[in-house]
Design an enzyme around this catalytic site. Structure first.
Site, mmCIF file in Angstrom:
data_model
loop_
_atom_site.group_PDB
_atom_site.id
_atom_site.type_symbol
_atom_site.label_atom_id
_atom_site.label_comp_id
_atom_site.label_asym_id
_atom_site.label_seq_id
_atom_site.Cartn_x
_atom_site.Cartn_y
_atom_site.Cartn_z
ATOM 1 N N SER A 1 -13.088 19.259 15.355
ATOM 2 C CA SER A 1 -13.506 20.146 16.445
ATOM 3 C C SER A 1 -14.336 19.391 17.476
ATOM 4 O O SER A 1 -15.002 18.403 17.169
ATOM 5 C CB SER A 1 -14.345 21.303 15.884
ATOM 6 O OG SER A 1 -13.615 22.020 14.921
HETATM 7 N N1 SAH Z 1 -14.502 21.540 10.275
HETATM 8 C C1 SAH Z 1 -13.610 20.549 10.865
HETATM 9 C C2 SAH Z 1 -12.475 21.197 11.589
HETATM 10 C C3 SAH Z 1 -11.182 21.022 10.877
HETATM 11 S S1 SAH Z 1 -9.790 21.816 11.638
HETATM 12 C C4 SAH Z 1 -14.405 19.588 11.718
HETATM 13 O O1 SAH Z 1 -15.476 19.205 11.290
HETATM 14 O O2 SAH Z 1 -13.969 19.201 12.777
HETATM 15 C C5 SAH Z 1 -9.639 23.253 10.637
HETATM 16 C C6 SAH Z 1 -9.244 23.042 9.232
HETATM 17 O O3 SAH Z 1 -9.032 24.325 8.649
HETATM 18 C C7 SAH Z 1 -7.962 22.266 8.979
HETATM 19 O O4 SAH Z 1 -8.268 21.137 8.206
HETATM 20 C C8 SAH Z 1 -7.072 23.232 8.208
HETATM 21 O O5 SAH Z 1 -6.290 22.618 7.211
HETATM 22 C C9 SAH Z 1 -8.102 24.166 7.598
HETATM 23 N N2 SAH Z 1 -7.605 25.479 7.177
HETATM 24 C C10 SAH Z 1 -6.695 26.287 7.758
HETATM 25 N N3 SAH Z 1 -6.536 27.402 7.022
HETATM 26 C C11 SAH Z 1 -7.351 27.294 5.937
HETATM 27 C C12 SAH Z 1 -7.640 28.108 4.798
HETATM 28 N N4 SAH Z 1 -7.031 29.292 4.586
HETATM 29 N N5 SAH Z 1 -8.548 27.661 3.894
HETATM 30 C C13 SAH Z 1 -9.162 26.475 4.062
HETATM 31 N N6 SAH Z 1 -8.937 25.659 5.106
HETATM 32 C C14 SAH Z 1 -8.052 26.055 6.042
#
Ligand code: SAH
Length: 273
Positions: free
Chosen positions: A111
């Site tokens: 993000s």
């Molecule tokens: N927190 C991260 C952002 C990652 S993007 C950062 O520090 O930048 C969002 C993430 O959510 C992805 O890795 C995706 O695989 C995960 N995601 C999507 N649906 C999900 C679910 N139902 N449970 C857990 N993770 C999920």
């Protein structure tokens, strides 16, 4: 027994010894321990602003304050401490402190710093978090590469971060193996179910947008707790939603437009990028 709030303190050293490193080495996983001094005998080569991670991070924080309107000093200090370049691909290290999302494999992204800061600032303004001066017990949905989990851990008593893609869960584990934050637990699972074993949570934050908020998240929110999550609207746009729980009522409001990857159900065992 409820966990006691931490009085502060960071797992990340104030100074990163970055003299003489090239972008590849910036991503190097160094062993835990003090890193405020270069080993004797190593040549000190001028690096330029792009490679001195502490200075570039300070510039990022300056922009978060000036351009993104982030005002909470605790959030800004946490963002100044966590080395975001350790969470991105070595080829993208030069962009690690720009206010941009970056690919982290498996079609997912890290993000934008301004979005991470905004969501955490909103969480700290929740009723119980304000009263305690801490995020308290926190649940993150979507660990990704683990960056936001590390920032959350700076401001929470304990953090559970759930990721559904096995490869990303492992990548986050590796990224967080240096200066591993205390009280941070990474869980491979479907975050749409929340994480009942550690509920209730004073703070709950999601990094992936679903069509609506899963009931499990609302149920696992503590009284006085706050949830911040993107929600996909019918027109395809996404809104950042803030929900405050007061007893058996949940107050919901929207905080403007955002862009997140989709929230998906189930676990993906995919470990290859
Ligand atoms: N927190 C991260 C952002 C990652 S993007 C950062 O520090 O930048 C969002 C993430 O959510 C992805 O890795 C995706 O695989 C995960 N995601 C999507 N649906 C999900 C679910 N139902 N449970 C857990 N993770 C999920």
């Amino acid at each position: 027994m409820p966990p006691s709030d931490r009085s502060g303190g960071s797992r990340f050293p104030a100074t990163l010894a970055t003299a003489g490193v090239d972008p590849g080495r910036l991503d190097e996983r160094r062993p835990a321990g003090p890193r405020t001094q270069e080993p004797p005998g190593l040549p000190r080569v001028a690096t330029g602003p792009g490679l001195d991670s502490e200075r570039v991070r300070a510039q990022m924080v300056h922009r978060l304050r000036r351009d993104a309107g982030i005002a909470d000093e605790r959030v800004l200090a946490a963002m100044a401490r966590v080395p975001r370049h350790r969470f991105v691909d070595p080829a993208l290290v030069a962009q690690a402190y720009e206010d941009t999302s970056l690919p982290i494999g498996w079609g997912q992204t890290i993000s934008k710093p301004s979005v991470v800061a905004r969501m955490i600032e909103l969480l700290l303004q929740g009723e119980a978090a304000r009263a305690a001066g801490s995020l308290g017990r926190t649940l993150e949905i979507g660990t990704g590469c683990g960056y936001q989990a590390a920032v959350l851990a700076e401001l929470a008593t304990d953090v559970v971060s759930v990721e559904r893609v096995a490869g990303l869960h492992e990548a986050a584990r590796t990224n967080l193996s240096v200066d591993r934050p205390r009280g941070l637990r990474l869980v491979l699972g479907d975050g749409m179910r929340g994480h009942p074993p550690n509920a209730p949570y004073r703070s709950l934050v999601a990094a992936a947008a679903g069509a609506d908020l899963p009931a499990a998240w609302l149920e696992q929110l503590a009284d006085g707790g706050r949830l911040v999550a993107p929600v996909a609207r019918a027109d395809g746009r996404q809104a950042l939603v803030v929900v405050d729980r007061h007893g058996d009522t949940w107050q919901r409001r929207e905080e403007g437009g955002v862009v997140f990857v989709p929230l998906k159900s189930g676990i993906s065992r995919d470990t290859g990028r």
